[in-house]
Design a protein around this motif. Sequence first.
Motif, short mmCIF file in Angstrom:
data_model
loop_
_atom_site.label_atom_id
_atom_site.label_comp_id
_atom_site.label_asym_id
_atom_site.label_seq_id
_atom_site.Cartn_x
_atom_site.Cartn_y
_atom_site.Cartn_z
N TRP A 30 26.06 -3.59 47.87
CA TRP A 30 27.27 -2.37 47.97
C TRP A 30 28.09 -4.06 48.89
N HIS A 248 34.16 -0.96 51.89
CA HIS A 248 33.37 -1.58 51.04
C HIS A 248 31.50 -0.99 51.56
N SER A 250 28.83 1.99 51.33
CA SER A 250 28.68 2.57 50.49
C SER A 250 29.23 4.18 50.45
N ASP A 280 32.25 -5.49 53.74
CA ASP A 280 31.20 -4.49 53.33
C ASP A 280 31.02 -4.08 54.99
#
Length: 307
Positions: A30, A248, A250, A280
């Motif tokens: 991801w 970011h 998942s 992320d």
Amino acid sequence: MDAPREDRKGEAPWKMSGEELEKQYSPSRWTVRHGPEETQRIYSEIGIEATRRARATRRSLLGVPYGAGDGETLDVYFPEAAAADAWPLFVFLHGGYWQSGSKDESAYMAGPLTARGVAVVVVGYTLAPKATLDQMADQVAQSIAFVQKRFPCNEGIYLCGHSAGAHLATMMLLENWTTERGVTPNFKAFFLISGVYDLEPIVHTSVSAPLRMTPEDARRNSPQWHLEAASTKPWGPACPVLVIVGQHDSPEFRRQSRELFQTLCRGGWRASFEDIQDVDHFEIIWKLTEQDYVLTQIILKTIFPEF
């Protein structure tokens, strides 16, 4: 902050195909700026360099044993102007899905926090398959009890975990400290970053194999299922718990964080939800090397409200 939503009564929201479950619980799939392998490499390199720099520039105690078992050591990085032992203690638990990672590459925040007068403790623990989740949680509790006894004049323990470390940090909310550990840690706040708090979905992924995790193990080690009762602990609801997730991360990691926050709210905990933008699962923690990073500032503001 996301507003709490109604629970899905009788529904397991993670139910999906095995392939989709693997994808949802594979954080490197991801990432938004780099591919999975490059992201892992950058993540490791930044952690190694931050730790090397902290060891070279800060007074420290390295490899301090908090128990007699394999991996039961921790590192302490002291503030630049260290006087006596009366500092805030930021205790960090690294991620790696309980089977990788190390305290030797996880001192991301040591530079920025020690520069502001905070001592940073990075805890090591035994990884799977050598240890089970129950053993890891016990080791973390041992380490915190050790830190409290070693630095009894501390100005507060601020416990932080990332990913699997966030799970282990949350398990500390369930401990019976005085009865089982002979000490009541001076907890002032918890920072739970991009964690997994309901382990039942993990049982159905490849992550589970090294953990040898049964459904019963997963339920016992899922703080999501036990936190409402734990709020009766005398220090519980008064202690801020910051549930933190990356934009970011998942969808499943984000769902788990939202639902943990909602459970804490229902239990009367002093909980807040922080959605860190444009990062992320890996960037959210490695950017703690930066003094001006939004999460660094949130941590400092929590420790020093006047900051």
